[in-house]
Design a protein around this motif. Structure first.
Motif, mmCIF file in Angstrom:
data_model
loop_
_atom_site.group_PDB
_atom_site.id
_atom_site.type_symbol
_atom_site.label_atom_id
_atom_site.label_comp_id
_atom_site.label_asym_id
_atom_site.label_seq_id
_atom_site.Cartn_x
_atom_site.Cartn_y
_atom_site.Cartn_z
ATOM 1 N N TRP A 21 67.668 -4.778 -20.892
ATOM 2 C CA TRP A 21 66.288 -3.786 -20.542
ATOM 3 C C TRP A 21 66.815 -2.454 -19.645
ATOM 4 O O TRP A 21 66.382 -1.460 -20.052
ATOM 5 C CB TRP A 21 65.360 -4.440 -19.469
ATOM 6 N N LEU A 22 68.043 -2.803 -19.113
ATOM 7 C CA LEU A 22 68.768 -1.610 -18.622
ATOM 8 C C LEU A 22 69.264 -0.490 -19.535
ATOM 9 O O LEU A 22 68.809 0.729 -19.661
ATOM 10 C CB LEU A 22 69.917 -1.697 -17.806
ATOM 11 N N ALA A 23 69.954 -1.053 -20.896
ATOM 12 C CA ALA A 23 70.363 -0.386 -21.849
ATOM 13 C C ALA A 23 68.998 0.354 -22.575
ATOM 14 O O ALA A 23 69.088 1.882 -22.780
ATOM 15 C CB ALA A 23 71.039 -1.062 -22.668
ATOM 16 N N VAL A 24 67.770 -0.182 -22.669
ATOM 17 C CA VAL A 24 66.734 0.343 -23.456
ATOM 18 C C VAL A 24 66.106 1.249 -22.372
ATOM 19 O O VAL A 24 65.779 2.445 -22.779
ATOM 20 C CB VAL A 24 65.653 -0.698 -23.681
ATOM 21 N N THR A 25 66.052 1.066 -21.114
ATOM 22 C CA THR A 25 65.698 2.182 -20.408
ATOM 23 C C THR A 25 66.610 3.466 -20.327
ATOM 24 O O THR A 25 65.868 4.441 -20.262
ATOM 25 C CB THR A 25 65.664 1.615 -18.780
ATOM 26 N N VAL A 26 67.675 3.342 -20.387
ATOM 27 C CA VAL A 26 68.605 4.498 -20.697
ATOM 28 C C VAL A 26 68.355 5.131 -21.836
ATOM 29 O O VAL A 26 68.261 6.676 -21.543
ATOM 30 C CB VAL A 26 70.071 3.911 -20.390
ATOM 31 N N LEU A 27 68.313 4.724 -22.843
ATOM 32 C CA LEU A 27 67.759 5.340 -24.145
ATOM 33 C C LEU A 27 66.463 6.062 -23.924
ATOM 34 O O LEU A 27 66.379 7.073 -24.356
ATOM 35 C CB LEU A 27 67.709 4.017 -25.151
ATOM 36 N N ILE A 28 65.398 5.269 -23.309
ATOM 37 C CA ILE A 28 64.161 5.909 -23.226
ATOM 38 C C ILE A 28 64.151 7.408 -22.291
ATOM 39 O O ILE A 28 63.593 8.493 -22.773
ATOM 40 C CB ILE A 28 63.122 4.877 -22.822
ATOM 41 N N LEU A 29 64.952 7.103 -21.126
ATOM 42 C CA LEU A 29 65.218 8.171 -20.496
ATOM 43 C C LEU A 29 65.920 9.331 -21.152
ATOM 44 O O LEU A 29 65.284 10.566 -20.901
ATOM 45 C CB LEU A 29 66.080 7.861 -19.149
ATOM 46 N N GLY A 30 66.762 9.123 -21.984
ATOM 47 C CA GLY A 30 67.671 10.259 -22.656
ATOM 48 C C GLY A 30 66.441 10.894 -23.470
ATOM 49 O O GLY A 30 66.655 12.017 -23.707
ATOM 50 N N PHE A 31 65.836 9.960 -24.272
ATOM 51 C CA PHE A 31 64.864 10.481 -25.297
ATOM 52 C C PHE A 31 63.884 11.426 -24.165
ATOM 53 O O PHE A 31 63.636 12.641 -24.821
ATOM 54 C CB PHE A 31 64.406 9.535 -25.962
ATOM 55 N N ALA A 32 63.542 10.917 -23.182
ATOM 56 C CA ALA A 32 62.731 11.660 -22.640
ATOM 57 C C ALA A 32 63.172 13.146 -21.939
ATOM 58 O O ALA A 32 62.394 14.095 -22.064
ATOM 59 C CB ALA A 32 61.791 10.956 -21.512
ATOM 60 N N ILE A 33 64.203 13.222 -21.536
ATOM 61 C CA ILE A 33 65.017 14.254 -21.056
ATOM 62 C C ILE A 33 65.346 15.156 -22.127
ATOM 63 O O ILE A 33 64.792 16.612 -21.787
ATOM 64 C CB ILE A 33 66.333 13.960 -20.497
ATOM 65 N N GLY A 34 65.614 14.779 -23.263
ATOM 66 C CA GLY A 34 65.768 15.681 -24.576
ATOM 67 C C GLY A 34 64.629 16.211 -24.991
ATOM 68 O O GLY A 34 64.270 17.475 -25.358
ATOM 69 N N GLY A 35 63.464 15.576 -25.074
ATOM 70 C CA GLY A 35 62.115 15.919 -25.279
ATOM 71 C C GLY A 35 61.379 17.124 -24.466
ATOM 72 O O GLY A 35 60.877 18.115 -24.740
ATOM 73 N N ILE A 36 61.603 16.963 -22.971
ATOM 74 C CA ILE A 36 61.125 17.677 -22.109
ATOM 75 C C ILE A 36 62.011 19.044 -22.342
ATOM 76 O O ILE A 36 61.585 20.230 -22.077
ATOM 77 C CB ILE A 36 61.453 17.297 -20.911
ATOM 78 N N GLY A 37 63.311 19.005 -22.643
ATOM 79 C CA GLY A 37 64.262 20.057 -22.890
ATOM 80 C C GLY A 37 63.794 21.106 -24.136
ATOM 81 O O GLY A 37 63.778 22.237 -24.183
ATOM 82 N N LEU A 38 63.281 20.231 -24.964
ATOM 83 C CA LEU A 38 62.633 20.993 -26.198
ATOM 84 C C LEU A 38 61.425 21.536 -25.960
ATOM 85 O O LEU A 38 61.101 22.608 -26.487
ATOM 86 C CB LEU A 38 62.566 20.029 -27.517
ATOM 87 N N CYS A 39 60.580 20.960 -25.126
ATOM 88 C CA CYS A 39 59.334 21.731 -24.722
ATOM 89 C C CYS A 39 59.435 22.827 -23.889
ATOM 90 O O CYS A 39 58.586 23.523 -23.867
ATOM 91 C CB CYS A 39 58.380 20.492 -24.234
#
Length: 114
Positions: A21-39
């Motif tokens: 679950w930690l690994a999945v959480t890190v993936l989701i956070l990375g995706f969210a950070i990248g998405g915020i950066g694009l927006c």
């Protein structure tokens, strides 16, 4: 449940180790950070930071063996409305063959294949 049948002991929920679950959480956070950066502009620094966090999450997935956290459940059986007996996953009693004409038909060729 038959002896030797694969099943999960977690009561039907989503099992998994804390490390998975930690690994999945890190993936989701990375995706969210990248998405915020694009927006936000795009803010390329934030996008690439999110990409780096996703890469770290991918490494954690490989190291922790997340794909070994699979819960295998037995197929669900539903009662037949007409007879009240247990029916298989597709509505037929277990062990009963399909009626003639109901067997899976071969796939039709696409228009481009004709």
């Amino acid at each position: 449940m038959p002896d030797g049948a694969p099943h999960s002991d977690h009561g039907g929920g989503h099992a998994g180790r804390a490390s998975s679950w930690l690994a999945v959480t890190v993936l989701i956070l990375g995706f969210a950070i990248g998405g915020i950066g694009l927006c936000r502009g795009p803010d390329w620094f934030l996008f690439w930071a999110g990409t780096a966090v996703c890469a770290l999450g991918g490494i954690l997935v490989a190291v922790f063996g997340v794909f070994r956290d699979v819960s295998v459940e037995l197929p669900r059986e539903f009662p037949d409305a007409r007879t009240g007996r247990a029916a298989g996953p597709r509505g037929r009693p277990p062990g009963r063959p399909s009626p003639p004409g109901c067997a899976a038909a071969p796939p039709r060729p696409c228009a481009r294949d004709r």
